[in-house]
Each structure stands twice: as structure tokens, then as C-alpha cells.
Design an enzyme around this catalytic site. Structure first.
Site, short mmCIF file in Angstrom:
data_model
loop_
_atom_site.label_atom_id
_atom_site.label_comp_id
_atom_site.label_asym_id
_atom_site.label_seq_id
_atom_site.Cartn_x
_atom_site.Cartn_y
_atom_site.Cartn_z
N GLU A 58 99.67 22.40 42.57
CA GLU A 58 99.91 20.99 42.31
C GLU A 58 100.72 20.78 41.03
OE1 GLU A 58 95.60 21.35 43.91
OE2 GLU A 58 96.98 22.53 42.72
N CYS A 90 93.50 20.07 38.07
CA CYS A 90 94.54 19.45 38.89
C CYS A 90 94.14 18.04 39.32
CB CYS A 90 94.85 20.33 40.10
SG CYS A 90 95.65 21.88 39.64
#
Length: 175
Positions: A58, A90
Site C-alpha cells: 500500500e 498501512c
């Protein structure tokens, strides 16, 4: 193209990114960011190649998107498709950029930030807007990819451990 068909297509692309990570001896997690029905960003784990534990799929994708001119305010109308539930780090980063929605394959029972461990995505914390997340799309395929990775020796692991007794289990998955 229907919503379910689009979701399957985008998660299929995330799985292809995870396969790239697997082939590069990285933990096989991949993702795609989607806006207005089109993929606008891609990422896969790069922690081993970068020797940096923060280079999760991510964050790699977000960095590349921002470097290419994608605006932070556009994340508010962008969805993330990722093979494994975002970790706490994340999930917090996704809140800070204002992601619209997250769809993930399998839960992350050790580090999950969308409810498996901590509800970072939905908690009423002061920073960033909460976002909806849903899991289970291509769950078994994501789990199988992780299992394949963890039964093989990881040459870049800090302290390699003998894994000769491990077997790839597939009987509980519906592939």
C-alpha cells in the site's frame, strides 16, 4: 460491467501484483488503487529488496502515485483492492490520505488494522477520516499464496529457520 464483476477484476489484478512479490522473494501482498473504474496505482511488498520494513504494498503504491502527480485529495474517491487486510501502519496511512474504501482478500490475524487486531480504519481517532473495509474477496487464493511463501525457505530472512517439516495445506480452501 457490474460491481461484483469489477471487484473480482480488480482483486485479480491485486493477486497478480502479489504473485510478482512472491516471485521476487517478498511476502506475497499486492494491491491496486481504483478511481472512476480504472486502476490508478499498483504496489507490491518491497521490504526485502529495499531492506526497509515500511515498504508494504500500500505504501509503495501511494508513494508512486504521489510522485507521478496523483493528488492527496483524489484518494477520497479512490478504492483500494489488496490481497491481505492492511496492517495497522498501512491502515493508519490510508486514513491519513483519506481513502474512500478498502476491499481485501484475507484477514491479517497478527497485524490487521481493519478490525482483525485493531479497528484503525473505523476507530473515532482524531487523525484522518474513517473508511469502510470489507474482506473475503478471493480469500482462499490470498491465503494459498501466503502459505506457499511461508513453506519455502526465505533467503533474506534475518534468522533462517528450518522448514523441512512444513507442508502446503490446501484441503480447507475452496479454489
Amino acid at each position: 460491467m457490474g460491481d461484483e464483476e469489477e471487484q473480482r477484476r480488480f482483486m485479480g489484478e491485486a493477486l497478480r501484483m502479489a504473485e510478482e512479490a512472491y516471485e521476487a522473494a517478498e511476502v506475497p501482498v499486492g494491491c491496486v488503487f481504483v478511481r472512476d473504474g480504472a486502476v490508478v496505482g499498483r504496489g507490491r511488498n518491497e521490504t526485502n529488496v529495499a531492506k526497509n520494513g515500511t515498504r508494504h504494498a500500500e505504501l509503495v503504491a501511494i508513494d508512486r502515485m504521489l510522485e507521478s502527480g496523483f493528488r492527496v485529495e483524489d484518494f477520497g474517491t479512490t478504492q483500494l483492492y489488496v490481497t491481505v487486510e492492511p496492517c495497522v501502519m498501512c491502515a493508519a496511512a490510508l486514513r491519513l490520505v483519506g481513502i474512500e474504501r478498502v476491499v481485501y482478500g484475507c484477514a491479517n490475524d497478527r497485524f490487521g488494522g481493519c478490525g482483525s487486531v485493531l479497528p484503525v480504519s473505523s476507530d473515532p481517532v482524531p487523525d484522518g477520516a474513517p473508511y469502510p473495509s470489507e474482506g473475503g474477496l478471493f480469500r482462499d487464493q490470498a491465503i494459498l499464496m501466503l502459505r506457499k511463501f511461508y513453506v519455502r525457505e526465505n533467503a533474506v530472512a534475518p534468522q533462517p529457520r528450518k522448514k523441512a517439516a512444513r507442508e502446503l495445506k490446501t484441503q480447507d480452501l475452496q479454489l
